[in-house]
Write a protein that holds these residues in place. Structure first.
Motif, short mmCIF file in Angstrom:
data_model
loop_
_atom_site.label_atom_id
_atom_site.label_comp_id
_atom_site.label_asym_id
_atom_site.label_seq_id
_atom_site.Cartn_x
_atom_site.Cartn_y
_atom_site.Cartn_z
N GLU A 195 0.82 -1.21 0.00
CA GLU A 195 0.00 0.00 0.00
C GLU A 195 0.85 1.26 0.00
O GLU A 195 0.34 2.37 0.00
N SER A 196 2.18 1.13 0.00
CA SER A 196 3.04 2.31 -0.02
C SER A 196 2.76 3.14 -1.27
O SER A 196 2.64 2.62 -2.38
N LEU A 197 2.69 4.45 -1.08
CA LEU A 197 2.45 5.36 -2.21
C LEU A 197 3.73 5.73 -2.93
O LEU A 197 3.67 6.41 -3.96
N ALA A 198 4.89 5.34 -2.40
CA ALA A 198 6.16 5.81 -2.95
C ALA A 198 6.29 5.58 -4.46
O ALA A 198 6.66 6.50 -5.19
N TRP A 252 6.35 8.10 -9.88
CA TRP A 252 5.84 8.11 -11.26
C TRP A 252 5.16 9.44 -11.57
O TRP A 252 5.40 10.04 -12.63
N ALA A 253 4.32 9.92 -10.67
CA ALA A 253 3.60 11.17 -10.90
C ALA A 253 4.55 12.35 -11.03
O ALA A 253 4.34 13.24 -11.87
N THR A 255 -1.63 15.40 -18.27
CA THR A 255 -2.92 15.55 -17.61
C THR A 255 -3.06 14.47 -16.55
O THR A 255 -3.33 13.31 -16.85
N LEU A 256 -2.84 14.86 -15.30
CA LEU A 256 -2.97 13.92 -14.18
C LEU A 256 -4.19 14.31 -13.36
O LEU A 256 -4.33 15.46 -12.95
N THR A 257 -5.05 13.35 -13.14
CA THR A 257 -6.22 13.55 -12.29
C THR A 257 -6.19 12.51 -11.19
O THR A 257 -5.38 11.58 -11.20
N VAL A 258 -7.10 12.65 -10.24
CA VAL A 258 -7.22 11.64 -9.19
C VAL A 258 -7.55 10.29 -9.82
O VAL A 258 -7.02 9.25 -9.41
N ALA A 259 -8.40 10.31 -10.85
CA ALA A 259 -8.75 9.06 -11.53
C ALA A 259 -7.52 8.44 -12.20
O ALA A 259 -7.34 7.22 -12.19
N THR A 260 -6.66 9.30 -12.79
CA THR A 260 -5.43 8.80 -13.42
C THR A 260 -4.54 8.10 -12.39
O THR A 260 -4.02 7.00 -12.63
N LEU A 261 -4.37 8.76 -11.24
CA LEU A 261 -3.52 8.18 -10.19
C LEU A 261 -4.12 6.89 -9.65
O LEU A 261 -3.40 5.92 -9.40
N PRO A 270 -5.00 13.54 -2.76
CA PRO A 270 -4.21 13.42 -3.99
C PRO A 270 -4.13 14.74 -4.76
O PRO A 270 -3.06 15.10 -5.26
N LEU A 271 -5.24 15.46 -4.85
CA LEU A 271 -5.24 16.71 -5.60
C LEU A 271 -4.35 17.76 -4.94
O LEU A 271 -3.60 18.47 -5.62
#
Length: 328
Positions: free
Chosen positions: A215-218, A223-224, A231-237, A260-261
Motif C-alpha cells: 500500500e506504499s504510495l512511494a 511516477w507522478a 494531464t494527471l487527475t485523481v482518476a489517473t492516479l 491526492p489533488l
C-alpha cells in the motif's frame, strides 16, 4: 549555488530541552554542504548556564556560547521542552524580547510556542503547538490565536511548528523562504525527508499504521513526479495504482495527511519554483511544463502556496539579471 551565508541562526538551549528538535535545527541550518557551496547559515548554539541538562537528564550540554550571542541572531530558535508548566528562564525570555524588538525572526519548535508566549511576543499573533498541549496553551495564553491542527504557522517574523517531526517541515520551509525551492529540495534529499509538506496540513493524530506493504504510495508518487507535465487527475492516479479513487484518498490521508489533488498541486508549484530559479521567465511555458495549464492558474496557485506571485518569486529567487523573454 549560494555563497557562504552571513545570516546567523542561533538556537537557545535551556534546561530540559528536547534533543530531537536541537538535532533538527543543527541538521537543517548548521551543516556544511559542499554540494551547495558551503554553509547555508552561520549557525550557533547558546545557553543561559554553562551546563545544561537536556530532557530527562539524558545528557548534559556544555561548551556552547552564553546568551550574549542571541543578541546577534538574525533568526533565533527558542527553547522547547516537554515540561510546559515550569516557567522559562527569565534571562531566556529577556533575550527573546530583545530579539523581537530589534526585528529578528523568531522560531519555536513544538512546545517552543510556550516560550514565545511567555515572552509576550505572541499576543494577537497566529501560532501552533503540539495538539496534546492545545487546551493548556489556550487557557494560559488566550490572547494568542492558536491553530492546533496544522503542522506549522508562518506569521512572518514569528514561526511555530507542531510536534517533533514538524520541526523538519518548518526548517525546510525556512530554507525554501531564504534560498528557494531548489536548495530546499537538495537539503531534503540529504535528510531523506519530504521536500514540502504544506504548513496547513493537519497534524497526524492517532493515525493507524498501514498493514500492507504494497500500500506504499512511494512508487506512485515517483511516477507522478515524472509526469507532472501531463494531464494527471485523481482518476489517473487511482488507475495507475490499480485502486478506486476512494481507496486512493484513504491512502493519501493515512500516509501523507493530505488529498491526492492537494499533493499534485503542491508538487506542480514546487516544480514551477524550481524552473523560475533555473532562469525560465516565460510563465506560460512554466504553466505548461508543470501541468498547471495557464499563466493565470500558475499565478493563483503560486500565490496561495508560497505567498508570492511568479514575478515576485523570480525577483527574489531567480538568477541575477535575467530579463524576461519576449512573449510568444
Amino acid at each position: 549555488m549560494p555563497q557562504e551565508s552571513s545570516h546567523r541562526v542561533v538556537v537557545i538551549v535551556d534546561t530540559g530541552s528536547n534533543p530531537f528538535e536541537l538535532g533538527c535545527a543543527t541538521e537543517v541550518f548548521g551543516l556544511h554542504r559542499p554540494e551547495l557551496g558551503g554553509h547555508l547559515y552561520d549557525f550557533r548554539l547558546c545557553a543561559p548556564d554553562p551546563r545544561t541538562p537536556m530532557r530527562d537528564g539524558f545528557f548534559t550540554l556544555t561548551g556552547v556560547a552564553d546568551l550574549a550571542i542571541a543578541d546577534t541572531a538574525d533568526t533565533l530558535i527558542v527553547p522547547n521542552r516537554p515540561d510546559v508548566d515550569t516557567p522559562r528562564h527569565p534571562a531566556v525570555l529577556d533575550a527573546v524580547r530583545r530579539a523581537h524588538t530589534r526585528g529578528a525572526r523568531l522560531v519555536g519548535f513544538c512546545s517552543g510556542a510556550f516560550t514565545l508566549a511567555e515572552a509576550g511576543v505572541l499576543d494577537g499573533r497566529r501560532a501552533t503547538a503540539h495538539w496534546q498541549w492545545a487546551d493548556t496553551f489556550r487557557s494560559r495564553f488566550p490572547a494568542v490565536r492558536l491553530e492546533p491542527d496544522v503542522l506549522f504557522v508562518d506569521d512572518g517574523d514569528i514561526l511555530t511548528s507542531a510536534g517533533s517531526a514538524a520541526a523538519l517541515d518548518l526548517g525546510l520551509h525556512l530554507v525554501r523562504r531564504d534560498h528557494g525551492a531548489q536548495i530546499a529540495s537538495a537539503v531534503s534529499r540529504r535528510l531523506v525527508f519530504a521536500a514540502h509538506r504544506d504548513g496547513g496540513q493537519r497534524q497526524f493524530v492517532e493515525r493507524p499504521v498501514p498493514r500492507l506493504r504494497d500500500e506504499s504510495l512511494a512508487p506512485l508518487l515517483a511516477w507522478a513526479q515524472r509526469h507532472l507535465d501531463t494531464t494527471l487527475t485523481v482518476a489517473t492516479l487511482a488507475d495507475r495504482a490499480a485502486v478506486s479513487p476512494a481507496t486512493l484518498h484513504r491512502r493519501f490521508q493515512a500516509q501523507l495527511g493530505t488529498t491526492p489533488l492537494a499533493w499534485l498541486t503542491g508538487e506542480r508549484v514546487t516544480l514551477a519554483c524550481r524552473l523560475i530559479e533555473l532562469g525560465e521567465t516565460r510563465f506560460d511555458v512554466i504553466a505548461r511544463r508543470t501541468g498547471l495549464g495557464t499563466a493565470a492558474n500558475l499565478r493563483a496557485l503560486m500565490r496561495r502556496q508560497t505567498g508570492l506571485t511568479p514575478s515576485a518569486y523570480r525577483r527574489r529567487f531567480g538568477p541575477a539579471q535575467v530579463s524576461p523573454a519576449p512573449a510568444r
